[in-house]
Scaffold this active site. Structure first.
Site, PDB file in Angstrom:
ATOM      1  N   SER A 124       0.830  -1.208   0.000  1.00 60.39           N
ATOM      2  CA  SER A 124       0.000   0.000   0.000  1.00 60.39           C
ATOM      3  C   SER A 124       0.862   1.254   0.000  1.00 60.39           C
ATOM      4  CB  SER A 124      -0.872  -0.017   1.259  1.00 60.39           C
ATOM      5  OG  SER A 124      -1.435   1.251   1.488  1.00 60.39           O
ATOM      6  N   TYR A 149      -2.629   0.028   9.878  1.00 55.24           N
ATOM      7  CA  TYR A 149      -2.737  -0.657   8.580  1.00 55.24           C
ATOM      8  C   TYR A 149      -1.455  -0.432   7.774  1.00 55.24           C
ATOM      9  CZ  TYR A 149      -3.799  -1.369   3.680  1.00 55.24           C
ATOM     10  OH  TYR A 149      -3.719  -1.763   2.375  1.00 55.24           O
ATOM     11  N   LYS A 153       1.721  -3.159   6.686  1.00 51.80           N
ATOM     12  CA  LYS A 153       2.247  -3.371   5.334  1.00 51.80           C
ATOM     13  C   LYS A 153       3.756  -3.095   5.293  1.00 51.80           C
ATOM     14  CE  LYS A 153      -1.505  -4.583   3.117  1.00 51.80           C
ATOM     15  NZ  LYS A 153      -1.628  -5.951   2.566  1.00 51.80           N
TER      16      LYS A 153
END
Length: 338
Positions: A124, A149, A153
């Site tokens: 991402s 989040y 990643k």
């Protein structure tokens, strides 16, 4: 060539599975339906007129992974199995780290056992944190992530770099997505989150169907042209095609560690998105401006030149295409499930 697609019934996974099947790859899907629906599997078959193997379960389950690898000659893995809502990750960091990091460790461990060393990883643009420069190139510094989040990643990217350092026979492609929206032109697959949508396009669609009353715009006081957050929206089918290109690169090179931004290189604001959706679909979207959301940044869009040069990948669909296809899918889905 047989590809294991983890999270293959999900939003991006299902669209990528369609492109894989259309390009004559054999596919094995693993999904636990935590944020996807069983009917998607049948719809993939309808779109492609092709079949695939499916296993239901969790990627952290090494016993299940060993069963998949022993029953199938897996040549490469495309990993989509992750939680993906920025706001939710701020509220549920433990769940996000467990699901997004521990599962990949299980996968890598079993891949190594079975000497499967090709992986395309769904990363991402959030790994760049609050970016130093816009547009963002792959050379930009990662870290200083603003939500769990993005950090999850980033952790996995570091794990993959360490795995490659330890064993140069691996071929790993890390794809840093920007903001996928839209749906397949058939209207059979699209984005259907469980519960209240955390991403903007399905929320807009559900306001358009009157399923939800009003869209919350998180802040209109950012340093952008209209005060709302600016993002690089990419059509999910273009994004799926990017995975095919990344896989082709791994097959050609056989080994190596590659990192690519997958975006359009164009930044659109939240108001741009709302206005375009209203215009192309002839619907009204009720919205209200509320406080900024924790973990969000003002502007984030890509420099897509590296993927263009090395993968031959260029996003072809524009914002109007994204808004039209999302609404086409939402109307069909709404009519079938109301």
């Amino acid at each position: 060539m047989k590809i294991l697609v983890t999270g293959g019934a999900g939003y991006i996974g299902s669209h990528t599975t369609v492109e894989l099947l259309n390009n004559n790859y054999e596919v094995v899907i693993l999904d636990n339906f935590s944020n996807s629906r069983k009917e998607v599997l049948e719809n993939i078959k309808k779109i492609t007129a092709k079949d695939f193997k499916f296993y239901e379960g969790d990627m952290i389950d090494k016993k299940l992974l060993r069963k998949i690898f022993s029953e199938n000659q897996i040549d490469a893995v495309i990993d989509f199995a992750a939680f993906k809502a920025v706001g939710e990750s701020v509220e549920k960091p433990i769940e996000y780290y467990t699901n997004n990091v521990s599962t990949v460790l299980s996968l890598l461990s079993v891949m190594k056992e079975f000497n499967c060393k090709k992986l395309v990883f769904s990363s991402s643009a959030t790994v760049y944190g609050n970016p130093e420069v816009i547009p963002i190139t792959e050379e930009c510094k990662t870290g200083n992530t603003t939500n769990p989040y993005g950090t999850s990643k980033l952790f996995v990217e570091q794990i993959l770099k360490d795995v490659y350092t330890s064993d140069n026979d691996f071929g790993i492609s890390i794809l840093r997505y920007f903001n996928p929206i839209g749906a397949h032109e058939s209207g059979l697959i699209g984005e259907v989150p469980t519960g209240i949508p955390a991403n903007i396009m399905p929320y807009i669609s559900k306001v358009a169907t009157k399923e939800l009353e009003i869209l919350s715009v998180f802040g209109d006081d950012y340093d952008t042209k209209d005060g709302t957050g600016v993002r690089d929206y990419i059509h999910v089918v273009d994004l799926a095609i990017g995975h095919i290109k990344a896989l082709e690169k791994l097959n050609k090179e056989n080994k190596g560690l590659f990192i690519y931004n997958l975006g359009t290189g164009v930044g659109y604001s939240v108001f741009d998105l709302i206005k375009t959706f209203e215009k192309v679909n002839n619907v009204k979207i009720n919205y209200k401006v509320v406080e900024r959301r924790k973990g969000d940044i003002a502007t984030c869009y890509s420099d897509p030149q590296k993927a263009q040069k090395e993968l031959g990948f260029t996003a072809k669909r524009n914002l109007e295409d994204m808004c039209k296809s999302a609404w086409n899918f939402e109307k069909k889905y709404h009519d079938e499930h109301k």
